[in-house]
Design a protein around this motif. Structure first.
Motif, PDB file in Angstrom:
ATOM      1  N   GLY A   1       0.776  -1.228   0.000  1.00 42.87           N
ATOM      2  CA  GLY A   1       0.000   0.000   0.000  1.00 42.87           C
ATOM      3  C   GLY A   1       0.806   1.275   0.000  1.00 42.87           C
ATOM      4  O   GLY A   1       0.257   2.345   0.270  1.00 42.87           O
ATOM      5  N   PHE A   2       2.081   1.215  -0.365  1.00 42.91           N
ATOM      6  CA  PHE A   2       2.907   2.416  -0.445  1.00 42.91           C
ATOM      7  C   PHE A   2       3.085   2.822  -1.908  1.00 42.91           C
ATOM      8  O   PHE A   2       2.931   2.014  -2.832  1.00 42.91           O
ATOM      9  CB  PHE A   2       4.264   2.177   0.208  1.00 42.91           C
ATOM     10  CG  PHE A   2       4.198   1.991   1.696  1.00 42.91           C
ATOM     11  CD1 PHE A   2       4.240   3.092   2.546  1.00 42.91           C
ATOM     12  CD2 PHE A   2       4.060   0.724   2.263  1.00 42.91           C
ATOM     13  CE1 PHE A   2       4.163   2.936   3.916  1.00 42.91           C
ATOM     14  CE2 PHE A   2       3.970   0.555   3.630  1.00 42.91           C
ATOM     15  CZ  PHE A   2       4.026   1.659   4.465  1.00 42.91           C
ATOM     16  N   SER A   3       3.432   4.099  -2.088  1.00 44.69           N
ATOM     17  CA  SER A   3       3.622   4.610  -3.449  1.00 44.69           C
ATOM     18  C   SER A   3       4.650   5.732  -3.426  1.00 44.69           C
ATOM     19  O   SER A   3       4.898   6.345  -2.383  1.00 44.69           O
ATOM     20  CB  SER A   3       2.302   5.122  -4.031  1.00 44.69           C
ATOM     21  OG  SER A   3       1.863   6.262  -3.305  1.00 44.69           O
ATOM     22  N   ILE A   4       5.213   5.990  -4.587  1.00 44.98           N
ATOM     23  CA  ILE A   4       6.140   7.108  -4.731  1.00 44.98           C
ATOM     24  C   ILE A   4       5.948   7.697  -6.121  1.00 44.98           C
ATOM     25  O   ILE A   4       5.787   6.972  -7.112  1.00 44.98           O
ATOM     26  CB  ILE A   4       7.599   6.655  -4.518  1.00 44.98           C
ATOM     27  CG1 ILE A   4       8.535   7.864  -4.508  1.00 44.98           C
ATOM     28  CG2 ILE A   4       8.036   5.656  -5.577  1.00 44.98           C
ATOM     29  CD1 ILE A   4       9.945   7.531  -4.062  1.00 44.98           C
TER      30      ILE A   4
ATOM     31  N   ALA B   1      12.377   2.410  -2.262  1.00 42.26           N
ATOM     32  CA  ALA B   1      13.000   1.569  -1.241  1.00 42.26           C
ATOM     33  C   ALA B   1      11.905   0.750  -0.568  1.00 42.26           C
ATOM     34  O   ALA B   1      11.075   1.294   0.176  1.00 42.26           O
ATOM     35  CB  ALA B   1      13.747   2.436  -0.225  1.00 42.26           C
ATOM     36  N   LEU B   2      11.877  -0.525  -0.832  1.00 44.03           N
ATOM     37  CA  LEU B   2      10.814  -1.390  -0.326  1.00 44.03           C
ATOM     38  C   LEU B   2      11.064  -1.797   1.124  1.00 44.03           C
ATOM     39  O   LEU B   2      12.203  -2.028   1.538  1.00 44.03           O
ATOM     40  CB  LEU B   2      10.700  -2.645  -1.204  1.00 44.03           C
ATOM     41  CG  LEU B   2      10.331  -2.421  -2.676  1.00 44.03           C
ATOM     42  CD1 LEU B   2      10.380  -3.745  -3.423  1.00 44.03           C
ATOM     43  CD2 LEU B   2       8.952  -1.802  -2.796  1.00 44.03           C
ATOM     44  N   ARG B   3       9.977  -1.899   1.838  1.00 45.13           N
ATOM     45  CA  ARG B   3      10.045  -2.464   3.187  1.00 45.13           C
ATOM     46  C   ARG B   3      10.090  -3.981   3.085  1.00 45.13           C
ATOM     47  O   ARG B   3       9.755  -4.551   2.051  1.00 45.13           O
ATOM     48  CB  ARG B   3       8.858  -1.976   4.004  1.00 45.13           C
ATOM     49  CG  ARG B   3       8.899  -0.452   4.251  1.00 45.13           C
ATOM     50  CD  ARG B   3       7.538   0.084   4.610  1.00 45.13           C
ATOM     51  NE  ARG B   3       7.580   1.505   4.963  1.00 45.13           N
ATOM     52  CZ  ARG B   3       7.577   2.495   4.081  1.00 45.13           C
ATOM     53  NH1 ARG B   3       7.543   2.204   2.789  1.00 45.13           N
ATOM     54  NH2 ARG B   3       7.605   3.766   4.487  1.00 45.13           N
TER      55      ARG B   3
ATOM     56  N   ARG C   1      13.192   9.965  -6.565  1.00 49.91           N
ATOM     57  CA  ARG C   1      13.131   8.505  -6.648  1.00 49.91           C
ATOM     58  C   ARG C   1      14.067   7.908  -5.595  1.00 49.91           C
ATOM     59  O   ARG C   1      15.024   8.530  -5.138  1.00 49.91           O
ATOM     60  CB  ARG C   1      13.530   8.028  -8.039  1.00 49.91           C
ATOM     61  CG  ARG C   1      14.951   8.350  -8.394  1.00 49.91           C
ATOM     62  CD  ARG C   1      15.532   7.444  -9.478  1.00 49.91           C
ATOM     63  NE  ARG C   1      16.950   7.730  -9.670  1.00 49.91           N
ATOM     64  CZ  ARG C   1      17.905   7.198  -8.921  1.00 49.91           C
ATOM     65  NH1 ARG C   1      17.607   6.377  -7.947  1.00 49.91           N
ATOM     66  NH2 ARG C   1      19.178   7.509  -9.151  1.00 49.91           N
ATOM     67  N   GLY C   2      13.792   6.666  -5.227  1.00 45.72           N
ATOM     68  CA  GLY C   2      14.651   5.948  -4.304  1.00 45.72           C
ATOM     69  C   GLY C   2      14.206   6.008  -2.862  1.00 45.72           C
ATOM     70  O   GLY C   2      14.760   5.309  -2.009  1.00 45.72           O
ATOM     71  N   GLY C   3      13.166   6.859  -2.546  1.00 47.59           N
ATOM     72  CA  GLY C   3      12.687   6.934  -1.175  1.00 47.59           C
ATOM     73  C   GLY C   3      11.725   5.813  -0.839  1.00 47.59           C
ATOM     74  O   GLY C   3      11.358   4.996  -1.695  1.00 47.59           O
ATOM     75  N   LYS C   4      11.262   5.772   0.411  1.00 48.58           N
ATOM     76  CA  LYS C   4      10.317   4.739   0.845  1.00 48.58           C
ATOM     77  C   LYS C   4       8.898   5.043   0.419  1.00 48.58           C
ATOM     78  O   LYS C   4       8.026   4.179   0.452  1.00 48.58           O
ATOM     79  CB  LYS C   4      10.373   4.590   2.364  1.00 48.58           C
ATOM     80  CG  LYS C   4      11.691   3.994   2.857  1.00 48.58           C
ATOM     81  CD  LYS C   4      11.634   3.708   4.348  1.00 48.58           C
ATOM     82  CE  LYS C   4      12.916   3.025   4.796  1.00 48.58           C
ATOM     83  NZ  LYS C   4      12.884   2.683   6.243  1.00 48.58           N
ATOM     84  N   GLY C   5       8.627   6.309   0.015  1.00 53.13           N
ATOM     85  CA  GLY C   5       7.317   6.657  -0.481  1.00 53.13           C
ATOM     86  C   GLY C   5       6.324   6.982   0.619  1.00 53.13           C
ATOM     87  O   GLY C   5       6.667   7.107   1.802  1.00 53.13           O
TER      88      GLY C   5
END
Length: 822
Positions: free
Chosen positions: A662-665, A686-688, A729-733
């Protein structure tokens, strides 16, 4: 005495076997060493005995044929003359062995004049076939009546089996070898001479392919490789065609080269018949303007005719494109064998080695005999007064010979040479010449012995002769080699560029359907339910395109395949289609995850690659313009990752990556620097732990539509695009939908408008269609609403977007609205 009983079966077997062997070795299959059949070998040897070389005047062909059939070849004169005629035809032989004067036939199939009218002699190249034949270089055998001797094989310096090729049909076998370029063959021989352990592929760096005397184009694909590696294979040959501009915007097609062994007049007749039958349309006039300068078949076109379509029709319906089947069979040690390229060259080099060794032994024996005589003459000159006295005091020549032998220890030949010596040899000048000749002979003897004793010197002699052969006789290549794995007719111009629909299911079934079928039933958009799929399957890609577009297919392991849309098999609106494995050489556990269509590979456009593990890559589209039939690597994928999606993007586009948790960036595509084709990309999100990317939505910065997310538990939500703030780009979102055990993880996300609809398929094979405007528009960090009610344990298998309101038999339903959960 009674006659013994003979089994007719055994007698027939024995007789037929002897007949077969006679046809194979004595008539139809060439010898691997000189590349000649017996009739051709006898023609050249008869001309050699007649002194009918290229430096002498021509002789009547009837004289040559008479000698051949009278001395060596007891067959009909027409068979021998036909063989001689072919050896003189420049359109039949890559390098003719007979220099003919008179009418020796034409490429139109015209027969040669009678042998009493034509004249012939050996060509200059044919002289190299018989060089050193008088030095015991080859074995001789009795002719058919034991009255004369003929050579078993010629001591040729020329690799004729491949140079001029050969064709023949024996009993139970046949041979078909195309002609080649002498310069390329010599280079390959030198390669094998220097490196005997070289492979066929090493030799193919020099031998590019056949070189036909009539030119044309040859398509070098797998068939050519098979031919040289195994001795059997098939290649495609095309004639050469040019498009000429005429006055008043008129055009003409001109055929300048035709395939090997094709009768030109029959080709013209075939074209004329096709034009008359309207199978080739757009030709106003056809004429043959060929002359001694070359072939020129002209097709004047009607105004508005498209030359490419007519050219493709010529290749498809006429022998202007034909196949050549390799069957490299030759006689090796009185036995027919199927040979590859290296085998043929190796046998020729072994033959040259044997010829040079036998020639060297002959020259050595002759030189040693002459040196022995000169040694005796030197003794006589050093003791000339005593020698004269002995001769004058002898009663008979035999007494003089015996006296010289006893006095100076000479041999019989030396004593005889002294007696035969002329008085002029007593002068000082002649004495010096004798000593000079003796010293030269000693050097020659030493050289001959080195050839016989050292393999390196022998190889050097072979190499020197081959280089000289190339410098003297090699000519430029006439047949163009075209590197093309397909080797077939490109008939795209014959196929109308109609709009079609390509459907690809999740299980890999693909088909092409005319768009008209959907329009007639008023099925806009994707028409998912117009396709029959098996249980649990659903449409993964639905593309509206045209026949001439490129269909680009990407697989889970990062490979790309390309084919023309018209190459997809056509099916009805309700057909299942064919499996993609029947069209593409997919590997084990490889499947198509994404499909795109392009007409042109433009450099200002980019492909955006997204993987399950959140890696992204942006690469210029034109880097993928050249794609092999076996596919190319589009993006490097790690072992624990797979390609999710590929989208064509512009410079100002943005991407939203959505994960299962359920995350997005949201980031600008320009943040992903352009990379080469064989790279893995950079981190997009960056995926959890345990999370994965399930969707990538591409839009421009001014997008006003909403993002719809759907979860496996049957929940969904609609959120305005501008609520997703732009990040690097590249963050956890950020959260795009709150997931719980009840909602399940996200399946994907799409960009929607209020009048769109979505279709969901559940694991129970239940299908439901929901209007987008029935799904509440909420914020990002909410749980959403229930879209479909399912039994316990059931999940949403997939969903798709539809742009219009009517789909076969599935009535719209309202989503069950639940309170939003922050």
């Amino acid at each position: 005495m009674d006659n013994p009983t003979i089994s007719i079966e055994k007698e027939i077997q024995k007789s037929y076997l002897e007949y077969s062997l006679s046809v194979i070795i004595g008539r139809a299959i060439p010898d691997v060493r000189d590349g000649l059949k017996p009739v051709h070998r006898r023609i050249l040897f008869a001309q050699y005995e007649l002194g009918n070389s290229y430096t002498r005047p021509y002789k009547k062909s009837a004289r040559v044929v008479g000698d051949v059939i009278g001395k060596y070849h007891p067959h009909g004169d027409s068979a021998v003359y036909d063989a001689l005629v072919r050896m003189a035809q420049s359109f039949s032989m890559r390098d003719p062995l007979v220099d003919g004067q008179g009418n020796f036939g034409s490429i139109d199939g015209d027969a040669a004049a009678a042998m009493r009218y034509t004249e012939a002699r050996m060509s200059r190249l044919a002289g190299e076939f018989l060089a050193d034949i008088d030095k015991k270089t080859v074995d001789f055998r009795p002719n058919y009546d034991n009255s004369l001797q003929e050579p078993v094989v010629l001591p040729t310096k020329v690799p004729n089996l491949l140079l001029n090729g050969s064709s023949g049909i024996a009993v139970g076998m046949a041979t078909n070898i195309p002609p080649h370029n002498l310069g390329e063959l010599v280079d390959a021989l030198l390669e094998q001479l220097a490196n005997p352990s070289c492979s066929v592929d090493d030799l193919l760096r020099h031998v590019k392919g056949p070189d036909f005397p009539t030119g044309g184009s040859l398509y070098a694909g797998q068939g050519l490789l098979d031919a040289y590696r195994t001795g059997r294979g098939t290649v495609k040959i095309r004639g050469k065609v040019e498009i000429e501009k005429r006055k008043r915007d008129m055009e003409a097609i001109v055929i300048t080269e035709i395939p090997f062994a094709l009768n030109k007049s029959s080709l013209v007749e075939k074209i004329a018949q096709l034009v008359q039958d309207k199978r080739i349309d757009g030709v106003s006039d056809l004429r043959d303007e060929s002359d001694r300068k070359g072939i020129r078949i002209v097709l004047d076109l009607k105004k508005g005719a498209i030359p490419d379509i007519i050219v493709n029709s010529l290749y498809k319906y006429t022998p202007l494109e034909t196949s050549f089947g390799y069957n490299m069979m030759a006689v090796v040690g009185n036995r027919p064998q199927l040979l590859n390229l290296k085998d043929i060259l190796r046998h020729f080099l072994e033959h040259r080695s044997e010829v040079i060794i036998r020639r060297t032994r002959f020259d050595l024996e002759k030189s040693e005999a002459r040196a022995h005589i000169l040694e005796g003459l030197r003794v006589a000159l050093d003791n000339i007064d005593e020698v004269v006295a002995i001769i004058r005091g002898s009663k008979t020549p035999q007494d003089a010979k015996d006296a010289l032998r006893e006095r100076f220890g000479l041999s019989d030949p030396q004593s005889q040479a002294i007696l035969d010596m002329r008085l002029q040899r007593l002068t000082g000048l002649e004495h010096e010449k004798l000593i000079e000749e003796y010293n030269e002979l000693l050097k020659a003897i030493e050289y001959f012995k080195s050839i016989l004793e050292h393999d390196g010197v022998l190889r050097g002699v072979i190499e020197e002769e081959l280089v000289k052969l190339k410098e003297t006789f090699a000519t430029p290549r006439q047949t163009e080699i075209v590197q093309d794995d397909l080797c077939g007719i490109d008939i795209e111009d014959l196929i109308p560029d109609k709009e079609v629909v390509i459907t690809l299911s999740q299980r890999g079934y693909v088909k092409r359907t005319n768009l008209e079928h959907y329009a007639q039933q008023k099925r806009g958009g994707k028409g998912v339910f117009g396709v029959h799929t098996s249980d649990g399957d659903f449409i993964l890609n639905f593309l509206v395109t045209s026949n001439h577009q490129n269909l680009i297919l990407f697989t889970n392991n990062g490979r790309m395949y390309r084919m023309k849309v018209h190459q997809i098999p056509e099916g009805s609106r309700t057909a299942k289609g064919v499996h993609i494995n029947n069209l593409l050489p997919l590997g084990r556990d490889e499947f198509v995850t994404c499909a795109l269509t392009l007409r042109d590979f433009l450099p200002e456009r980019y492909f955006l690659f997204v993987t399950r593990k959140g890696m992204v890559k942006r690469t210029e589209v034109d880097q993928y313009a050249n794609c092999r039939s076996t596919g190319i690597i589009a993006v490097n994928i790690r072992e624990d990752d797979e390609l999710l999606q590929v989208t064509e993007v512009g410079k100002n586009d943005e991407a939203v990556l959505v994960t299962a948790a359920g995350f997005s960036i949201r980031f600008a595509c320009q943040d992903v620097r352009p990379m080469g084709r064989g790279t893995a990309g950079v981190k997009g999100i960056a995926l959890r732990g345990g999370d994965r990317v399930v969707a990538a939505v591409v839009a421009d910065a001014q997008e006003t539509r909403d993002i719809l997310c759907v979860s496996g538990g049957g929940y969904g939500k609609r959120t305005a695009y501008d609520l997703y703030r732009l990040q690097s780009r590249g963050g956890k979102g950020i959260i795009t939908m709150r997931t719980t055990p009840k909602t399940g993880q996200l399946l994907g996300a799409v960009m929607v408008e209020p009048n769109d609809e979505i279709i969901l398929m559940t694991s129970e094979n239940k299908v439901i269609r929901i209007p987008v405007d029935g799904i509440r528009k909420v914020g990002r960090a909410t749980q959403g609403v229930r879209l479909v009610s399912m039994a316990e344990g059931a999940q949403v298998a997939g969903f798709d977007l539809v742009r219009e309101n009517q789909i076969d038999g599935v009535e719209p339903q309202d989503a069950d609205t639940l309170p939003d959960e922050d």
